[in-house]
Scaffold this active site. Structure first.
Site, PDB file in Angstrom:
ATOM      1  N   ARG A  14     102.302 -16.035 152.703  1.00 58.30           N
ATOM      2  CA  ARG A  14     102.154 -15.515 151.332  1.00 58.30           C
ATOM      3  C   ARG A  14     103.501 -15.168 150.713  1.00 58.30           C
ATOM      4  O   ARG A  14     103.575 -14.748 149.562  1.00 58.30           O
ATOM      5  CB  ARG A  14     101.242 -14.295 151.327  1.00 58.30           C
ATOM      6  N   VAL A  17     108.935 -18.361 150.503  1.00 60.10           N
ATOM      7  CA  VAL A  17     109.238 -19.593 151.245  1.00 60.10           C
ATOM      8  C   VAL A  17     107.987 -20.097 151.977  1.00 60.10           C
ATOM      9  O   VAL A  17     107.667 -21.288 151.931  1.00 60.10           O
ATOM     10  CB  VAL A  17     110.388 -19.363 152.253  1.00 60.10           C
ATOM     11  N   SER A 111     119.430 -17.018 157.058  1.00 56.54           N
ATOM     12  CA  SER A 111     119.963 -16.746 155.729  1.00 56.54           C
ATOM     13  C   SER A 111     121.479 -16.957 155.756  1.00 56.54           C
ATOM     14  O   SER A 111     122.105 -16.864 156.808  1.00 56.54           O
ATOM     15  CB  SER A 111     119.635 -15.290 155.396  1.00 56.54           C
ATOM     16  N   SER A 112     122.060 -17.180 154.583  1.00 57.03           N
ATOM     17  CA  SER A 112     123.507 -17.407 154.535  1.00 57.03           C
ATOM     18  C   SER A 112     124.299 -16.139 154.869  1.00 57.03           C
ATOM     19  O   SER A 112     125.509 -16.205 155.111  1.00 57.03           O
ATOM     20  CB  SER A 112     123.925 -17.922 153.154  1.00 57.03           C
ATOM     21  N   CYS A 113     123.618 -14.981 154.920  1.00 61.39           N
ATOM     22  CA  CYS A 113     124.338 -13.732 155.236  1.00 61.39           C
ATOM     23  C   CYS A 113     124.766 -13.665 156.704  1.00 61.39           C
ATOM     24  O   CYS A 113     125.459 -12.737 157.098  1.00 61.39           O
ATOM     25  CB  CYS A 113     123.519 -12.507 154.873  1.00 61.39           C
ATOM     26  N   TYR A 140     120.591  -6.688 159.114  1.00 62.26           N
ATOM     27  CA  TYR A 140     119.711  -7.841 158.839  1.00 62.26           C
ATOM     28  C   TYR A 140     120.356  -9.130 159.353  1.00 62.26           C
ATOM     29  O   TYR A 140     119.713  -9.956 160.011  1.00 62.26           O
ATOM     30  CB  TYR A 140     119.489  -7.912 157.322  1.00 62.26           C
ATOM     31  N   LYS A 144     119.199 -11.918 162.195  1.00 61.59           N
ATOM     32  CA  LYS A 144     119.069 -13.355 161.913  1.00 61.59           C
ATOM     33  C   LYS A 144     119.918 -14.181 162.896  1.00 61.59           C
ATOM     34  O   LYS A 144     119.502 -15.259 163.323  1.00 61.59           O
ATOM     35  CB  LYS A 144     119.478 -13.657 160.464  1.00 61.59           C
ATOM     36  N   THR A 172     120.516 -21.285 151.397  1.00 60.03           N
ATOM     37  CA  THR A 172     121.330 -20.604 150.390  1.00 60.03           C
ATOM     38  C   THR A 172     120.402 -19.730 149.536  1.00 60.03           C
ATOM     39  O   THR A 172     119.243 -19.523 149.903  1.00 60.03           O
ATOM     40  CB  THR A 172     122.074 -21.659 149.530  1.00 60.03           C
ATOM     41  N   LEU A 174     117.640 -18.811 147.091  1.00 64.15           N
ATOM     42  CA  LEU A 174     116.481 -19.591 146.660  1.00 64.15           C
ATOM     43  C   LEU A 174     115.923 -19.018 145.364  1.00 64.15           C
ATOM     44  O   LEU A 174     116.081 -17.825 145.086  1.00 64.15           O
ATOM     45  CB  LEU A 174     115.400 -19.559 147.734  1.00 64.15           C
ATOM     46  N   HIS A 187     116.682 -10.745 143.086  1.00 64.09           N
ATOM     47  CA  HIS A 187     117.902 -11.547 143.131  1.00 64.09           C
ATOM     48  C   HIS A 187     118.339 -11.898 141.704  1.00 64.09           C
ATOM     49  O   HIS A 187     117.634 -11.603 140.743  1.00 64.09           O
ATOM     50  CB  HIS A 187     117.654 -12.810 143.946  1.00 64.09           C
ATOM     51  N   ARG A 217     127.908 -19.144 142.384  1.00 64.12           N
ATOM     52  CA  ARG A 217     126.858 -19.065 143.399  1.00 64.12           C
ATOM     53  C   ARG A 217     126.089 -20.391 143.449  1.00 64.12           C
ATOM     54  O   ARG A 217     126.040 -21.134 142.470  1.00 64.12           O
ATOM     55  CB  ARG A 217     125.866 -17.927 143.074  1.00 64.12           C
TER      56      ARG A 217
HETATM   57  N1  LIG Z   1     114.244 -15.825 149.050  1.00 66.13           N
HETATM   58  C1  LIG Z   1     115.526 -16.169 149.282  1.00 66.13           C
HETATM   59  O1  LIG Z   1     116.345 -16.282 148.362  1.00 66.13           O
HETATM   60  C2  LIG Z   1     115.976 -16.477 150.676  1.00 66.13           C
HETATM   61  C3  LIG Z   1     117.294 -16.921 150.837  1.00 66.13           C
HETATM   62  C4  LIG Z   1     117.750 -17.179 152.109  1.00 66.13           C
HETATM   63  C5  LIG Z   1     116.901 -17.007 153.186  1.00 66.13           C
HETATM   64  N2  LIG Z   1     115.626 -16.601 153.024  1.00 66.13           N
HETATM   65  C6  LIG Z   1     114.814 -16.421 154.238  1.00 66.13           C
HETATM   66  O2  LIG Z   1     113.548 -17.017 154.156  1.00 66.13           O
HETATM   67  C7  LIG Z   1     112.608 -16.232 154.886  1.00 66.13           C
HETATM   68  C8  LIG Z   1     111.433 -15.915 154.002  1.00 66.13           C
HETATM   69  O3  LIG Z   1     111.900 -15.222 152.863  1.00 66.13           O
HETATM   70  P1  LIG Z   1     111.005 -15.011 151.567  1.00 66.13           P
HETATM   71  O4  LIG Z   1     111.926 -14.939 150.417  1.00 66.13           O
HETATM   72  O5  LIG Z   1     109.869 -15.975 151.553  1.00 66.13           O
HETATM   73  O6  LIG Z   1     110.471 -13.524 151.863  1.00 66.13           O
HETATM   74  P2  LIG Z   1     109.126 -12.828 151.329  1.00 66.13           P
HETATM   75  O7  LIG Z   1     108.703 -13.444 150.037  1.00 66.13           O
HETATM   76  O8  LIG Z   1     109.349 -11.362 151.394  1.00 66.13           O
HETATM   77  O9  LIG Z   1     108.069 -13.231 152.445  1.00 66.13           O
HETATM   78  C9  LIG Z   1     108.122 -12.738 153.762  1.00 66.13           C
HETATM   79  C10 LIG Z   1     106.703 -12.692 154.296  1.00 66.13           C
HETATM   80  O10 LIG Z   1     106.755 -12.192 155.648  1.00 66.13           O
HETATM   81  C11 LIG Z   1     105.694 -11.256 155.801  1.00 66.13           C
HETATM   82  N3  LIG Z   1     106.024 -10.291 156.848  1.00 66.13           N
HETATM   83  C12 LIG Z   1     107.084  -9.456 156.892  1.00 66.13           C
HETATM   84  N4  LIG Z   1     107.039  -8.683 157.977  1.00 66.13           N
HETATM   85  C13 LIG Z   1     105.910  -9.044 158.656  1.00 66.13           C
HETATM   86  C14 LIG Z   1     105.304  -8.582 159.845  1.00 66.13           C
HETATM   87  N5  LIG Z   1     105.848  -7.604 160.586  1.00 66.13           N
HETATM   88  N6  LIG Z   1     104.146  -9.142 160.242  1.00 66.13           N
HETATM   89  C15 LIG Z   1     103.573 -10.116 159.496  1.00 66.13           C
HETATM   90  N7  LIG Z   1     104.104 -10.613 158.358  1.00 66.13           N
HETATM   91  C16 LIG Z   1     105.252 -10.053 157.934  1.00 66.13           C
HETATM   92  C17 LIG Z   1     105.576 -10.585 154.455  1.00 66.13           C
HETATM   93  O11 LIG Z   1     104.315  -9.998 154.317  1.00 66.13           O
HETATM   94  P3  LIG Z   1     104.211  -8.573 153.553  1.00 66.13           P
HETATM   95  O12 LIG Z   1     104.848  -8.775 152.228  1.00 66.13           O
HETATM   96  O13 LIG Z   1     102.747  -8.317 153.504  1.00 66.13           O
HETATM   97  O14 LIG Z   1     104.974  -7.609 154.437  1.00 66.13           O
HETATM   98  C18 LIG Z   1     105.780 -11.776 153.498  1.00 66.13           C
HETATM   99  O15 LIG Z   1     104.580 -12.455 153.237  1.00 66.13           O
HETATM  100  C19 LIG Z   1     113.362 -14.994 155.385  1.00 66.13           C
HETATM  101  O16 LIG Z   1     113.743 -15.184 156.715  1.00 66.13           O
HETATM  102  C20 LIG Z   1     114.592 -14.952 154.518  1.00 66.13           C
HETATM  103  O17 LIG Z   1     115.704 -14.412 155.165  1.00 66.13           O
HETATM  104  C21 LIG Z   1     115.139 -16.324 151.788  1.00 66.13           C
END
Ligand SMILES: NC(=O)c1ccc[n+]([C@@H]2O[C@H](COP(=O)([O-])OP(=O)(O)OC[C@H]3O[C@@H](n4cnc5c(N)ncnc54)[C@H](OP(=O)(O)O)[C@@H]3O)[C@@H](O)[C@H]2O)c1
Length: 328
Positions: A14, A17, A111-113, A140, A144, A172, A174, A187, A217
């Site tokens: 949900r 990503v 993540s890029s961090c 964080y 990672k 990078t 998103l 963001h 960026r």
């Molecule tokens: N968005 C970006 O710009 C970006 C950039 C670089 C990397 N990433 C990486 O991509 C990945 C996904 O990011 P995203 O942006 O899609 O994040 P997101 O929208 O916050 O989605 C993360 C999902 O993980 C679930 N989750 C978190 N903790 C959990 C747990 N303990 N048990 C079960 N489910 C859990 C959350 O559910 P709840 O909300 O219900 O807790 C949420 O549905 C991450 O690893 C992030 O570092 C994202």
């Protein structure tokens, strides 16, 4: 050879990503009944017993690990213990339970961090562990990095004996459908969409943006990211191994070019239809002058981003307009 499609678990389905990975798998014709999901309330991935029981029951073939505790600078600074603990636990539980239950293929999202604060630009995969991390999100980033090293360690110990093949991708910045528009925790793209949308609605004569507008960026549309995840997951092992290294195996995912914040703001204003003035406040901090990934490894492995920024922003704004009533 069986032609049954793999049984795939999308962890975090949900999230921004995870939901894009779901869209991509379904659009590719993957049968919905061969995709397994659990919301956070049903399965807390920090709970080792629950994760082990879930994997034992579900008999999975592949895992996309897109569940993570994510947040902006403020959240990372305020809750560092939660960020490092939750992310370490989620990764360790899922990766270990996958191995214990015979899952041979898993893709971990980082993540890029993970790269040092002063990494040479564009950042190549081999910049990992060559310098000091950005302090605000160090916990964080360490989690990672541990995720990458978990994948590599399970491959090294169980690759030959059990066929374990766990890979990592480092996206990078998103943007796209499902983004977070929280006023204090979003963001740059969702924050600017909110600002210009409000300014247009209230006919504000100008919008002032922090900094000089010169930092550059990189941004990738989230559905491109999902396509890259599926591409990397399905690359033949020989091809993947040829271009990676058992102790430097992660793959950057970017569009390959960056844009100044000024140009980004102008593009978003155009997409939204805001025609007032865009001002910059140079007394406010700019942050790092440039952040760009080197995605050569992924390009050589046969994948490139498809979505242009302006069209991607139009789709993102459509999603914002449809879902904004749900935003806090
Ligand atoms: N968005 C970006 O710009 C970006 C950039 C670089 C990397 N990433 C990486 O991509 C990945 C996904 O990011 P995203 O942006 O899609 O994040 P997101 O929208 O916050 O989605 C993360 C999902 O993980 C679930 N989750 C978190 N903790 C959990 C747990 N303990 N048990 C079960 N489910 C859990 C959350 O559910 P709840 O909300 O219900 O807790 C949420 O549905 C991450 O690893 C992030 O570092 C994202």
């Amino acid at each position: 050879m069986s032609s049954t499609p793999p049984r795939i678990y999308v962890a975090g389905h949900r999230g921004m990503v995870g939901s894009a990975i779901m869209r991509h798998l379904l659009a590719q014709g993957h049968p919905a009944e061969r995709i397994v999901t659990r919301i956070h309330a049903e399965l807390d991935l920090t709970d080792q017993q629950a994760v082990r029981a879930f994997f034992a029951e579900e008999k999975l073939d592949q895992v996309y690990l897109a569940a993570a505790k994510v947040g902006g600078i403020h959240a990372n600074n305020t809750y560092p213990a939660e960020f490092i603990y939750s992310n370490l636990m989620v990764e360790a539980n899922v990766i270990d339970a996958a191995h214990r239950n015979g899952v041979k293929k898993l893709l971990f999202l980082g993540s890029s961090c993970i790269y040092p604060k002063l990494a040479k630009q564009p950042m190549r995969e081999d910049a990992l562990l060559t310098g000091i991390l950005e302090p605000t999100n160090e916990p964080y980033a360490i989690a990672k990095i541990a995720g990458i090293k978990l994948c590599e360690s399970y491959n090294r110990q169980y690759g030959a004996s059990h066929g374990v093949d766990y890979r990592s991708v480092m996206p990078t910045n998103l943007y796209g459908p499902g983004d977070n528009y929280h006023p204090e925790n979003s963001h740059v793209i969702p924050a600017l969409i909110c600002r210009f949308h409000e300014a247009k609605a209230h006919r504000a004569p100008s919008v002032t943006i922090w900094g000089t507008g010169t930092p550059r960026r990189e941004f990738l549309y989230v559905d491109d990211m999902a396509a890259a995840c599926v591409h990397v997951m399905n690359l033949p092992k020989a091809d993947f191994n040829h271009y990676s290294n058992s102790m430097l195996s992660h793959i950057n995912v970017g569009c390959g070019h960056d844009i100044s914040i000024r140009k980004l703001a102008e593009t978003i204003a155009r997409v939204i239809g805001y025609d007032g003035e865009i001002a910059f406040d140079p007394t406010k901090p700019d942050g790092t002058p440039r952040k760009l990934m080197d995605s050569t490894r992924l390009n050589v492995l046969g994948w490139r981003a498809q979505m242009g920024l302006e069209v991607g922003l139009e789709k993102t704004y459509e999603d914002f307009l449809q879902n904004r009533t749900m935003q806090p």
